[in-house]
Design a protein around this motif. Structure first.
Motif, PDB file in Angstrom:
ATOM      1  N   LYS A  11       1.489  -1.434  -0.422  1.00  0.00           N
ATOM      2  CA  LYS A  11       0.275  -0.075   0.086  1.00  0.00           C
ATOM      3  C   LYS A  11       0.913   0.930   0.185  1.00  0.00           C
ATOM      4  O   LYS A  11       1.708   1.472   0.678  1.00  0.00           O
ATOM      5  CB  LYS A  11      -1.118   0.020   1.000  1.00  0.00           C
TER       6      LYS A  11
ATOM      7  N   GLU B 242      -2.889   2.995  -4.464  1.00  0.00           N
ATOM      8  CA  GLU B 242      -3.268   2.705  -3.225  1.00  0.00           C
ATOM      9  C   GLU B 242      -3.721   1.289  -3.320  1.00  0.00           C
ATOM     10  O   GLU B 242      -3.616   0.924  -4.503  1.00  0.00           O
ATOM     11  CB  GLU B 242      -4.479   4.288  -2.995  1.00  0.00           C
ATOM     12  N   SER B 243      -4.258   1.277  -2.041  1.00  0.00           N
ATOM     13  CA  SER B 243      -5.258   0.486  -1.955  1.00  0.00           C
ATOM     14  C   SER B 243      -6.171  -0.072  -3.290  1.00  0.00           C
ATOM     15  O   SER B 243      -6.495  -1.114  -3.686  1.00  0.00           O
ATOM     16  CB  SER B 243      -6.155  -0.289  -0.800  1.00  0.00           C
TER      17      SER B 243
END
Length: 242
Positions: free
Chosen positions: A84, A89-90
């Motif tokens: 992450k 980003e996730s």
């Protein structure tokens, strides 16, 4: 990450011009002799060390030259995608990896075009370990490893092309504290084929880098990958939900 790639004229033209200049300088006239001098100098500086520093040094490069060791940079790439905040980003990690996989297809296509160009102009050449009779051969020092330290056609450097493409892809999306580590991984895993004598320096800096620059120009600075990325994203997400 929908429609993230768009046509950016300056970047597209610049990357293609640099790629063409690299390949042209290697292909024609007096400039080729400078690449040949660089190739010979790098080989003369690195190859004897395999014998002079026999032990941990030669063993290290022998291990990284084993075919299955090619999977190691792949696992690094997966980790950098998965972690992450390193590149994505996730919510964007999966889509980002699909984009890189599609970029790999572009890399393969560009590589085949370059290979066709080399064939048509009779520019093929073998590895230094094939052409230089007294070259130190890791495959002879470690015969049980089954490593590859030669090729009858060493140009372009395929591993370098993929790793340079990955570096450019990462820099396109993120430049942060992890960037030096990504650069370190790229350099580390480009080096084994060079140290083992499977590639000349120009195979990497002209063939590998030239392929990567053209790939990045078409993959990142045109809308070429937007539609296939969107379609694959939907298909795979639908499969995963089921």
């Amino acid at each position: 990450m929908n429609n993230i790639f768009s046509f950016r004229f300056n970047a597209f033209v610049t990357l293609n011009i640099v790629s063409l200049l690299l390949i042209s300088s290697w292909s024609y006239g007096a400039t080729r002799e400078y690449w040949d001098l660089l190739d010979q100098w790098v080989f003369d500086a690195t190859n004897p060390l395999l014998n002079e520093l026999r032990g941990a040094w030669s063993w290290f490069w022998a291990v990284l030259s084993i075919r299955i060791a090619d999977l190691i940079p792949f696992f690094f790439i997966l980790w950098f995608f998965y972690a992450k905040g390193v590149i994505f980003e996730s919510k964007d990690r999966f889509s980002g990896f699909i984009g890189f996989a599609l970029l790999g297809v572009v890399t393969l296509f560009v590589r085949e075009l370059l290979d066709f160009y080399v064939e048509c102009n009779n520019l093929n050449r073998a590895s230094p370990t094939v052409l230089i009779g007294d070259a130190v051969r890791l495959s002879l020092m470690y015969p049980d490893f089954g490593l590859k330290d030669f090729s009858g056609d060493s140009f372009p450097g395929d591993h370098a092309a993929v790793l340079f493409t990955w570096l450019g892809y990462c820099l396109f999306f993120a430049r942060n504290k992890w960037t030096p580590w990504i650069l370190f991984v790229v350099i580390l895993f480009i080096m084994p084929r060079l140290m083992a004598g499977a590639h000349w320096m120009s195979d990497i800096m002209v063939g590998g880098l030239g392929t990567a620059l053209t790939t990045l120009a078409f993959g990142l600075y045109t809308p070429l990958l937007n539609t296939p990325q969107k379609i694959l994203n939907k298909i795979i997400n639908r499969i995963l939900r089921k």
